[in-house]
Write an enzyme that holds these catalytic residues in place. Structure first.
Site, PDB file in Angstrom:
ATOM      1  N   LYS A  20      -7.934   7.682  -8.255  1.00 41.59           N
ATOM      2  CA  LYS A  20      -9.175   7.042  -7.809  1.00 41.59           C
ATOM      3  C   LYS A  20     -10.165   8.101  -7.299  1.00 41.59           C
ATOM      4  CE  LYS A  20      -6.855   2.664  -6.666  1.00 41.59           C
ATOM      5  NZ  LYS A  20      -6.600   1.677  -5.584  1.00 41.59           N
ATOM      6  N   TYR A  60      -9.716  -5.552 -11.955  1.00 43.80           N
ATOM      7  CA  TYR A  60      -9.488  -6.194 -10.659  1.00 43.80           C
ATOM      8  C   TYR A  60      -9.880  -7.673 -10.667  1.00 43.80           C
ATOM      9  CZ  TYR A  60      -8.372  -1.650  -8.561  1.00 43.80           C
ATOM     10  OH  TYR A  60      -7.778  -0.443  -8.237  1.00 43.80           O
ATOM     11  N   HIS A 126      -3.956   4.394  -8.572  1.00 50.03           N
ATOM     12  CA  HIS A 126      -3.534   3.104  -9.105  1.00 50.03           C
ATOM     13  C   HIS A 126      -2.361   3.314 -10.048  1.00 50.03           C
ATOM     14  CE1 HIS A 126      -3.591  -0.767 -11.202  1.00 50.03           C
ATOM     15  NE2 HIS A 126      -3.450  -0.065 -12.302  1.00 50.03           N
ATOM     16  N   GLU A 137      -3.735  -3.290 -19.206  1.00 43.49           N
ATOM     17  CA  GLU A 137      -4.581  -2.265 -18.571  1.00 43.49           C
ATOM     18  C   GLU A 137      -4.790  -1.065 -19.494  1.00 43.49           C
ATOM     19  OE1 GLU A 137      -2.837  -1.410 -14.757  1.00 43.49           O
ATOM     20  OE2 GLU A 137      -3.379  -3.367 -13.938  1.00 43.49           O
TER      21      GLU A 137
HETATM   22  P1  GDP Z   1      -2.091  -2.017  -5.757  1.00 44.30           P
HETATM   23  O1  GDP Z   1      -1.540  -2.652  -7.002  1.00 44.30           O
HETATM   24  O2  GDP Z   1      -0.993  -1.419  -4.897  1.00 44.30           O
HETATM   25  O3  GDP Z   1      -3.185  -1.022  -6.008  1.00 44.30           O
HETATM   26  O4  GDP Z   1      -2.698  -3.180  -4.852  1.00 44.30           O
HETATM   27  P2  GDP Z   1      -3.479  -4.537  -5.247  1.00 44.30           P
HETATM   28  O5  GDP Z   1      -3.378  -4.797  -6.712  1.00 44.30           O
HETATM   29  O6  GDP Z   1      -3.029  -5.591  -4.317  1.00 44.30           O
HETATM   30  O7  GDP Z   1      -4.982  -4.176  -4.869  1.00 44.30           O
HETATM   31  C1  GDP Z   1      -5.727  -3.340  -5.681  1.00 44.30           C
HETATM   32  C2  GDP Z   1      -6.529  -2.384  -4.840  1.00 44.30           C
HETATM   33  O8  GDP Z   1      -7.469  -3.120  -4.057  1.00 44.30           O
HETATM   34  C3  GDP Z   1      -5.736  -1.590  -3.820  1.00 44.30           C
HETATM   35  O9  GDP Z   1      -5.107  -0.451  -4.350  1.00 44.30           O
HETATM   36  C4  GDP Z   1      -6.830  -1.196  -2.840  1.00 44.30           C
HETATM   37  O10 GDP Z   1      -7.616  -0.123  -3.356  1.00 44.30           O
HETATM   38  C5  GDP Z   1      -7.681  -2.454  -2.824  1.00 44.30           C
HETATM   39  N1  GDP Z   1      -7.294  -3.353  -1.744  1.00 44.30           N
HETATM   40  C6  GDP Z   1      -6.253  -4.211  -1.700  1.00 44.30           C
HETATM   41  N2  GDP Z   1      -6.205  -4.872  -0.546  1.00 44.30           N
HETATM   42  C7  GDP Z   1      -7.268  -4.433   0.195  1.00 44.30           C
HETATM   43  C8  GDP Z   1      -7.771  -4.753   1.489  1.00 44.30           C
HETATM   44  O11 GDP Z   1      -7.236  -5.578   2.224  1.00 44.30           O
HETATM   45  N3  GDP Z   1      -8.896  -4.071   1.883  1.00 44.30           N
HETATM   46  C9  GDP Z   1      -9.517  -3.164   1.093  1.00 44.30           C
HETATM   47  N4  GDP Z   1     -10.618  -2.563   1.549  1.00 44.30           N
HETATM   48  N5  GDP Z   1      -9.072  -2.839  -0.141  1.00 44.30           N
HETATM   49  C10 GDP Z   1      -7.954  -3.466  -0.576  1.00 44.30           C
HETATM   50 MG    MG Z   2      -2.314  -4.003  -8.345  1.00 42.07          MG
END
Ligand code: GDP
Ligand code: MG
Length: 162
Positions: A20, A60, A126, A137
């Protein structure tokens, strides 16, 4: 270069990894590559780019209604990213383990997030979270012509059984 069984008993598993914008700014691209290569995974695609809004919106999609979504998109467009496709047995699961928990506070030491991130909103990297998700993806981020199907010639940690 879609994953295919090719008549063999194993499936060619691939995952999408994206360093990122904070990871690029903090010069962690080489370190991330080293972690994956050291493990024995095979790099089959890589590019630096400014992530297009269209790609991020799809990537996303499931988070679009979350309150942090606008902040997430502005973070992900704040600078260039480096997108990679890695291949190997159970690479999706192993990548998630190396990357660490989404929430930095819960990311174990020695994971990439556990070593380099202190907040969920700036978590460096990521990695796809399922084999099906990874396939989607990879298609979203890469043209099939950008993936290289190179032969693994007897590396000591050769990633596939004969
Ligand atoms: P990952 O698969 O571990 O990357 O997590 P997720 O798929 O749940 O979320 C995707 C991305 O969104 C995360 O890597 C973070 O960059 C962001 N993100 C997720 N939850 C939060 C949150 O509560 N606050 C903020 N600011 N960003 C978040
Ligand atoms: Mg994810």
């Amino acid at each position: 270069a879609r994953p295919s069984s090719g008549g063999s008993s194993w499936t060619r598993e691939q995952t999408l990894v994206v360093v990122k914008p904070d990871g690029v700014q903090w010069r962690l691209v080489g370190y991330v590559i080293q972690r994956f290569e050291r493990r024995g995974f095979k790099l089959v695609g890589m590019k630096m780019l400014q992530a297009p809004e269209r790609v991020l919106a799809e990537h996303y999609h499931d988070l679009q209604r979350k309150p942090f979504y606008p902040a997430l998109i502005s973070y992900m467009t704040s600078g260039p990213v480096v997108a990679m496709v890695w291949e190997g047995p159970n690479v999706v699961c192993s990548s998630r383990a190396m990357v660490g928990h989404t929430n930095s506070a819960e990311a174990a030491p020695d994971t990439i997030r556990g070593d380099f991130s202190i907040h969920i909103s700036r978590n460096i990297i990521h990695a796809s979270d399922s084999v099906e998700g990874a396939q989607k993806e990879i298609q979203l981020w890469f043209q099939s012509s950008e993936l290289v199907n190179w032969a693994d010639k007897g590396h000591q940690r050769s990633i596939y059984p004969p």
